[in-house]
Design a protein around this motif. Structure first.
Motif, PDB file in Angstrom:
ATOM      1  N   ALA A  27      -1.933   5.964 -25.286  1.00 14.61           N
ATOM      2  CA  ALA A  27      -3.374   5.715 -25.341  1.00 14.61           C
ATOM      3  C   ALA A  27      -3.696   4.230 -25.188  1.00 14.61           C
ATOM      4  N   LEU A  28      -4.691   3.959 -24.371  1.00 14.99           N
ATOM      5  CA  LEU A  28      -5.211   2.602 -24.188  1.00 14.99           C
ATOM      6  C   LEU A  28      -6.725   2.663 -24.350  1.00 14.99           C
ATOM      7  N   VAL A  29      -7.243   1.950 -25.346  1.00 17.07           N
ATOM      8  CA  VAL A  29      -8.681   1.836 -25.558  1.00 17.07           C
ATOM      9  C   VAL A  29      -9.146   0.515 -24.957  1.00 17.07           C
ATOM     10  N   MET A  30     -10.197   0.571 -24.148  1.00 16.93           N
ATOM     11  CA  MET A  30     -10.789  -0.632 -23.571  1.00 16.93           C
ATOM     12  C   MET A  30     -12.240  -0.690 -24.050  1.00 16.93           C
ATOM     13  N   TRP A  31     -12.562  -1.733 -24.833  1.00 14.68           N
ATOM     14  CA  TRP A  31     -13.876  -1.806 -25.486  1.00 14.68           C
ATOM     15  C   TRP A  31     -14.629  -3.022 -24.957  1.00 14.68           C
ATOM     16  N   GLU A  95      -0.781   6.181 -32.317  1.00 15.47           N
ATOM     17  CA  GLU A  95      -0.646   4.790 -31.887  1.00 15.47           C
ATOM     18  C   GLU A  95      -1.458   4.539 -30.619  1.00 15.47           C
ATOM     19  N   LEU A  96      -1.889   3.291 -30.446  1.00 14.84           N
ATOM     20  CA  LEU A  96      -2.681   2.948 -29.270  1.00 14.84           C
ATOM     21  C   LEU A  96      -2.547   1.476 -28.956  1.00 14.84           C
ATOM     22  N   ARG A  97      -2.928   1.139 -27.729  1.00 12.24           N
ATOM     23  CA  ARG A  97      -3.097  -0.236 -27.293  1.00 12.24           C
ATOM     24  C   ARG A  97      -4.601  -0.492 -27.174  1.00 12.24           C
ATOM     25  N   TRP A  98      -5.017  -1.746 -27.392  1.00 20.27           N
ATOM     26  CA  TRP A  98      -6.453  -2.068 -27.415  1.00 20.27           C
ATOM     27  C   TRP A  98      -6.708  -3.302 -26.557  1.00 20.27           C
ATOM     28  N   GLY A 108     -11.629  -5.125 -32.163  1.00 27.69           N
ATOM     29  CA  GLY A 108     -10.202  -4.856 -32.173  1.00 27.69           C
ATOM     30  C   GLY A 108      -9.482  -5.621 -33.265  1.00 27.69           C
ATOM     31  N   VAL A 109      -9.843  -6.894 -33.460  1.00 33.64           N
ATOM     32  CA  VAL A 109      -9.260  -7.697 -34.543  1.00 33.64           C
ATOM     33  C   VAL A 109      -9.551  -7.050 -35.889  1.00 33.64           C
ATOM     34  N   THR A 110     -10.819  -6.661 -36.093  1.00 34.93           N
ATOM     35  CA  THR A 110     -11.227  -6.059 -37.365  1.00 34.93           C
ATOM     36  C   THR A 110     -10.435  -4.794 -37.655  1.00 34.93           C
ATOM     37  N   LEU A 111     -10.257  -3.952 -36.640  1.00 29.62           N
ATOM     38  CA  LEU A 111      -9.531  -2.700 -36.836  1.00 29.62           C
ATOM     39  C   LEU A 111      -8.028  -2.932 -36.956  1.00 29.62           C
ATOM     40  N   ALA A 112      -7.493  -3.875 -36.179  1.00 27.41           N
ATOM     41  CA  ALA A 112      -6.058  -4.149 -36.222  1.00 27.41           C
ATOM     42  C   ALA A 112      -5.645  -4.764 -37.552  1.00 27.41           C
ATOM     43  N   ASP A 118      -1.683  -0.191 -38.708  1.00 28.35           N
ATOM     44  CA  ASP A 118      -0.364   0.372 -38.382  1.00 28.35           C
ATOM     45  C   ASP A 118      -0.382   1.209 -37.112  1.00 28.35           C
ATOM     46  N   ARG A 119      -1.512   1.179 -36.379  1.00 28.81           N
ATOM     47  CA  ARG A 119      -1.625   2.041 -35.195  1.00 28.81           C
ATOM     48  C   ARG A 119      -1.836   1.256 -33.907  1.00 28.81           C
ATOM     49  N   ILE A 120      -2.493   0.106 -33.963  1.00 25.19           N
ATOM     50  CA  ILE A 120      -2.645  -0.723 -32.762  1.00 25.19           C
ATOM     51  C   ILE A 120      -1.360  -1.512 -32.562  1.00 25.19           C
ATOM     52  N   THR A 121      -0.651  -1.210 -31.475  1.00 18.37           N
ATOM     53  CA  THR A 121       0.633  -1.873 -31.215  1.00 18.37           C
ATOM     54  C   THR A 121       0.472  -3.115 -30.355  1.00 18.37           C
ATOM     55  N   HIS A 122      -0.505  -3.102 -29.443  1.00 19.93           N
ATOM     56  CA  HIS A 122      -0.760  -4.215 -28.537  1.00 19.93           C
ATOM     57  C   HIS A 122      -2.262  -4.490 -28.540  1.00 19.93           C
ATOM     58  N   LEU A 123      -2.630  -5.764 -28.653  1.00 21.08           N
ATOM     59  CA  LEU A 123      -4.034  -6.150 -28.746  1.00 21.08           C
ATOM     60  C   LEU A 123      -4.312  -7.268 -27.746  1.00 21.08           C
TER      61      LEU A 123
END
Length: 277
Positions: A27-31, A95-98, A108-112, A118-123
């Motif tokens: 999964a890749l989230v793009m915000w 797990e996901l990348r953001w 993304g910072v706030t959630l990471a 423990d779920r965002i592996t790449h930011l």
């Protein structure tokens, strides 16, 4: 690659999500940023869909997502975070990348640092930091809070080209797509931007959302920091400080643009692919 349009319930809200790639893949989230939509990532999402299931939400009050209750109280990172979690639950994503541009980067910072620590592996933090100069917030607030009312979409495109000139030298096709995905009709049949003008309350009702050094220092995900070389939102000194704190990201300065790099060029997409991989 043809995207799919999906609607996800998040409490009393309905969130619009543009999907790319096969469900079930990494999964890749793009915000996106403050006054933009998930369609800003079309080029990058289409390219990366060969390796990821890419989801590009429209934040509350933007694009095809629902708007806040009266007064703009829902336009906060707390509300955005709740909708992000609802979207992930909808797809069963662990797990996901953001990748986050501007506002999407701070979210993304706030959630990471919190709910997704423990779920965002790449930011990827695109042209935003825990300390934003007043000149940058003032410039953005001045046009976001005073949306144009145009007779034609062509006029709106010209307005977008002017107010988003810091995006840099993009193609005519990019600007037309941006106009297509940014426009809505008013009750009088005029053309305006596809967001609730009250999203500007991010700078008034929720100022604490922009002060996130403590959260940034708690991020442990592998992190990449991008900065437009002429950015008035992420200063050079703040970017350098970020490389020495928290996740200590690599800093890449993007030439030929200010706030914010669009991530639409082949070179930018290749950079994302290398980091996310």
């Amino acid at each position: 690659m043809i995207p799919r349009s999906t609607y996800v319930r998040a409490g009393r809200h309905e969130l619009h999500v543009t999907e790319w790639g096969e469900r079930g893949g990494p999964a890749l989230v793009m915000w996106h940023g403050l006054a933009r939509t998930g369609r800003d990532f079309d080029e990058a999402a289409a390219a990366l869909a060969d390796s990821y299931f890419v989801i590009c939400p429209d934040t509350l009050g933007r694009g095809l997502s629902s708007w806040s209750a009266p007064g703009g109280a829902d336009y906060s990172y707390a509300s955005f975070g709740e909708t992000a979690l609802a979207i992930l639950d909808h797809y069963g994503i662990g797990e996901l990348r953001w990748v986050g541009t501007s506002m999407g980067g701070l979210l993304g910072v706030t959630l990471a640092a919190g709910a997704l620590k423990d779920r965002i592996t790449h930011l990827v933090i695109n042209d935003i930091g825990p300390d934003i100069p007043e000149a940058g917030t003032g410039r953005i607030a001045s046009y976001v809070g005073n949306p144009p009312v145009c007779d034609t979409v062509a006029e709106l495109e010209a307005w977008l080209r002017t107010n988003y000139a810091p995006f840099g030298d993009n193609t005519d096709a990019f600007w037309r797509r941006m106009a297509d995905t940014s426009a809505r009709r008013t009750d009088a049949g005029k053309v305006t931007v596809h967001y609730d003008p009250l999203i500007v309350t991010q700078f008034t009702l929720h100022k604490g959302d922009l002060d996130v050094w403590d959260k940034y220092d708690a991020v442990t995900a592998k992190t990449l920091l991008l900065r437009g070389e002429a950015s008035d939102v992420l200063s050079g000194s703040t970017a350098e400080a970020m490389t020495r704190r928290g996740p200590k990201p690599k800093l890449v300065t993007m030439p030929g643009c200010g706030h914010a790099p669009t991530l639409a060029s082949e070179g930018e997409i290749a950079m994302l692919r290398g980091f996310l991989g």
